[in-house]
Design a protein around this motif. Structure first.
Motif, PDB file in Angstrom:
ATOM      1  N   VAL A 147      -2.218   2.101  -4.772  1.00 39.02           N
ATOM      2  CA  VAL A 147      -1.772   3.489  -4.619  1.00 39.02           C
ATOM      3  C   VAL A 147      -2.949   4.373  -4.212  1.00 39.02           C
ATOM      4  O   VAL A 147      -4.035   4.269  -4.787  1.00 39.02           O
ATOM      5  N   ASN A 148      -2.716   5.232  -3.229  1.00 43.06           N
ATOM      6  CA  ASN A 148      -3.758   6.169  -2.796  1.00 43.06           C
ATOM      7  C   ASN A 148      -3.789   7.370  -3.740  1.00 43.06           C
ATOM      8  O   ASN A 148      -3.389   8.480  -3.399  1.00 43.06           O
ATOM      9  N   PHE A 155       0.870  -1.175   0.000  1.00 40.63           N
ATOM     10  CA  PHE A 155       0.000   0.000   0.000  1.00 40.63           C
ATOM     11  C   PHE A 155       0.903   1.220   0.000  1.00 40.63           C
ATOM     12  O   PHE A 155       1.638   1.467   0.955  1.00 40.63           O
ATOM     13  N   PHE A 156       0.850   1.980  -1.090  1.00 44.84           N
ATOM     14  CA  PHE A 156       1.727   3.144  -1.289  1.00 44.84           C
ATOM     15  C   PHE A 156       0.923   4.394  -0.958  1.00 44.84           C
ATOM     16  O   PHE A 156      -0.067   4.704  -1.625  1.00 44.84           O
ATOM     17  N   THR A 157       1.344   5.118   0.105  1.00 49.45           N
ATOM     18  CA  THR A 157       0.528   6.209   0.633  1.00 49.45           C
ATOM     19  C   THR A 157       0.803   7.548  -0.049  1.00 49.45           C
ATOM     20  O   THR A 157       0.272   8.576   0.368  1.00 49.45           O
ATOM     21  N   SER A 158       1.612   7.554  -1.093  1.00 46.79           N
ATOM     22  CA  SER A 158       1.841   8.775  -1.862  1.00 46.79           C
ATOM     23  C   SER A 158       1.300   8.556  -3.271  1.00 46.79           C
ATOM     24  O   SER A 158       0.520   7.641  -3.503  1.00 46.79           O
ATOM     25  N   GLY A 159       1.728   9.405  -4.228  1.00 49.17           N
ATOM     26  CA  GLY A 159       1.146   9.351  -5.559  1.00 49.17           C
ATOM     27  C   GLY A 159       1.848   8.394  -6.516  1.00 49.17           C
ATOM     28  O   GLY A 159       2.931   7.879  -6.237  1.00 49.17           O
ATOM     29  N   VAL A 160       1.229   8.196  -7.666  1.00 42.56           N
ATOM     30  CA  VAL A 160       1.774   7.292  -8.685  1.00 42.56           C
ATOM     31  C   VAL A 160       3.066   7.862  -9.272  1.00 42.56           C
ATOM     32  O   VAL A 160       4.025   7.124  -9.513  1.00 42.56           O
TER      33      VAL A 160
END
Length: 497
Positions: A232-233, A156-161
Motif C-alpha cells: 500500500v502506498n 500494489f494498492f495506489t490509495s490508502g489503507v
C-alpha cells in the motif's frame, strides 16, 4: 605482512560471496494511467535500491490511442536491475462500455504477458529466477497468470489503507444475502473496520452506489482478496487506525499488508510542461505561505457554471493564487482533459477577471504539481484528493481544502478532513458522474470559505500537517515503519527463490 594477507583474503572471500548471492526477478504490471504508474514505478525503484539482489521487469500496458504515460516511462533510468517491456497495443472492440474497458483490455493482454514472462524464465541464469508478480489494484486478473507460473502475486494498492479496508468490507457485504447498492443507498452511514468514524454514504465511491457499475465493483474488490499480500502506498504513522484494523479485525487479519509509502516523485522533470519555469519564477517573488494552489489532477475539469463560481471565489477572497484550469474532454471520451487556448479562457472566465487578478495570480494549464507544492510560497492546496496529491501535500507540509470529484476521492477527502484532521472541507459530497455531469454547483461563498480556511496560518490543520510532514520524511528511513515493512516484504520475496 601476514595481517595484510589475511585482510585481503577476507575481503576477497566476501566479494566472492556477493557474486554468488541469489537474485530474484519480480514482474510488475501497472495500470496504464499516470497516477498509478508514477507511484508503482517509484516503488519498483525503491525496491531495487534497497536490495541489489532484486531485478524488476515492468510490463507496460497502454490504453489505445493515449500517450499520457510515455513521458514518465521514457524518463526511467533503465539498468540491469530495471527493465521495461512495452506490450503490443491492442484495439478494443467497438462500443465497449466504460465499465468493461479495463477487463476487456487486460484479458486481451494476458497472452502477451504470458509470453513475456515465459521469455524471462528462459533467461533465469542471467537475471535470477522469477520470484513474484506485483500487479496494480485494477489488474488483479493477472493473478491468474502468476498462478500459472507457480509464483506468489502481490497487489500494489495506489490509495490508502482505510480505502482498501472499505473496498474489502463492502465487497463482503455484497457477498451476503440480498445486499447490493440499493441497500447502501437506503442507509445514512456505514460502520467500516478501517475507519474510526462511521462513513457517510455520500462519501462512498460512485462505483459502489451505481447499479450499472455493481458488477465492476464486485469483480474489482473480489480481486483484492486473491493475492498473497497487498503493498500500500501509505504509512502507518499516517493511517494508524486503518493499519491496526488489518491486524485486529477478523475479516481483515488474514490478508498481509505492507504500507511502504509515501512513494512520490518530487523531482519529476518538468521541462516539457509549457510555462513551468514562468510559474516557479512568479512564486519566487511571493511571500512565504501566501499562495493558494488550485489543481484537480490529470483528469479533473469543470463546466462553465462551476468555473464562474471558482473565479468569483478567488477574486472575492483577494488571495494570491495559481489555478490549474483544464478543458473537459468530450462527454464519454477516454482522453484526459486538455489546456485551454488563451482566447477561450478570456471568454470562459468572468469579464475582466484575468486583467483584475494579473498581479496576484496566474490561470495556467497542466502544471508541475509536486514542484509547486514544494515551493515555500504555497500556503494551501484546493485539491480533488487523489491519493498521490494527498501524499505530496502532506510531504511538503501544505494543508488541503478538499473538493473530491470521482473514483475513491470522496472517501479520501472524508478520511483527510474527518479522520486525520489534515484538511478542511469545501464540498465532501460533490460528485462528477460517469457521463461527466456533476451533482450540483458549489457556490463561490463555500469555495471562498475553504480558501480562507486553508490559508489560516494559525489553524490546527496547518499544525497537524506540519507534524505529519516530518513523519512522512522519516518513515522510509531506518527505524521508520515503512522501512521495516519494506524489509519484511523483501524477505518474503527472497524466500520464494
Amino acid at each position: 605482512m601476514s595481517k595484510n594477507n589475511s585482510k585481503y583474503s577476507t575481503s576477497h572471500t566476501h566479494t566472492e560471496e556477493v557474486l554468488k548471492m541469489k537474485k530474484a526477478r519480480v514482474v510488475f504490471i501497472p495500470f496504464p494511467a499516470i497516477s498509478h504508474l508514477v507511484s508503482t514505478l517509484e516503488f519498483a525503484k525503491l525496491l531495487i535500491s534497497r536490495d541489489n539482489r532484486l531485478r524488476v521487469t515492468v510490463l507496460v500496458i497502454k490504453f489505445p490511442n493515449t500517450s499520457e504515460a510515455d513521458v514518465y516511462i521514457d524518463s526511467l533510468p533503465i539498468s540491469d536491475s530495471l527493465h521495461i517491456i512495452n506490450l503490443p497495443e491492442i484495439s478494443l472492440p467497438p462500443n465497449t462500455d466504460r465499465a468493461s474497458v479495463m477487463s476487456v483490455l487486460l484479458e486481451a493482454q494476458k497472452p502477451h504477458v504470458k509470453q513475456a514472462v515465459f521469455n524471462l524464465t528462459a533467461q533465469e541464469e542471467q537475471h535470477g529466477p522469477l520470484a513474484a508478480f506485483v500487479v496494480d489494484m485494477l489488474c488483479t486478473t493477472m493473478i491468474d497468470v502468476a498462478k500459472e507460473f507457480s509464483v506468489p502475486a502481490l497487489i500494489f494498492f495506489t490509495s490508502g489503507v482505510a480505502s482498501l479496508g472499505l473496498m474489502l468490507h463492502v465487497h463482503t457485504l455484497f457477498e451476503g444475502d440480498n445486499f447490493d447498492s440499493t441497500q447502501l443507498l437506503h442507509k445514512n452511514e456505514l460502520a467500516v473496520p478501517s475507519f474510526a468514524n462511521s462513513v457517510p454514504i455520500n462519501s462512498l465511491p460512485s462505483f459502489m452506489l451505481d447499479k450499472e457499475w455493481e458488477s465492476f465493483f464486485k469483480r474489482y474488490a473480489g480481486g483484492l482478496k486473491k493475492p498473497n499480500g497487498i503493498i500500500v502506498n501509505s504509512f502507518e504513522e499516517l493511517e494508524s487506525h486503518a493499519v491496526q484494523s488489518f491486524f485486529s479485525h477478523p475479516d481483515l487479519a488474514a490478508l498481509p499488508i505492507y504500507p511502504v509509502g509515501p512513494l512520490l516523485n518530487p523531482d519529476l522533470k518538468t521541462d516539457k510542461i509549457v510555462g513551468s519555469h514562468d510559474i516557479i519564477r512568479w512564486l519566487d517573488d511571493q511571500p512565504p505561505s501566501s499562495v493558494v494552489f488550485l489543481c484537480f489532477g490529470s483528469r479533473g475539469s469543470f463546466y462553465e457554471d462551476q468555473i464562474q463560481e471558482i473565479a468569483h471565489a478567488i477574486e472575492n477572497s483577494g488571495v494570491r493564487f495559481i489555478w490549474s484550469l483544464r478543458k473537459p474532454s468530450p462527454k464519454g471520451a477516454m482522453p484526459a482533459p486538455s489546456d485551454y487556448p488563451l482566447l477561450d479562457l478570456v471568454s470562459l472566465l468572468p469579464e475582466g477577471f484575468l486583467d483584475r487578478t494579473a498581479e496576484i495570480g496566474k490561470v495556467v494549464g497542466w502544471t508541475p504539481q509536486a514542484q509547486i507544492l514544494a515551493h515555500h510560497a504555497i500556503g494551501g492546496f484546493v485539491s480533488h484528493c487523489g491519493w498521490n496529491s494527498i501524499l505530496e501535500s502532506i510531504y511538503f507540509g501544505v494543508p488541503i481544502a478538499a473538493w473530491p470529484l470521482f473514483a475513491e476521492q470522496q472517501i479520501n477527502a472524508f478520511e483527510l478532513v474527518c479522520e486525520l484532521k489534515l484538511g478542511v472541507e469545501i464540498a465532501l459530497d460533490y460528485r462528477v458522474k460517469f457521463n461527466g455531469d456533476h451533482n450540483y454547483v458549489v457556490t463561490a461563498e463555500k469555495i471562498e470559505r475553504g480558501i480562507k480556511s486553508v490559508l489560516d496560518k494559525n489553524g490546527a490543520v496547518r499544525k497537524n500537517v506540519k507534524e505529519m510532514s516530518k513523519k512522512s520524511k522519516k518513515t522510509l528511513l531506518e527505524g521508520g515503519s515503512s522501512y521495516s515493512y519494506l524489509s519484511n516484504l523483501i524477505d518474503y520475496i527472497m524466500n520464494q527463490v
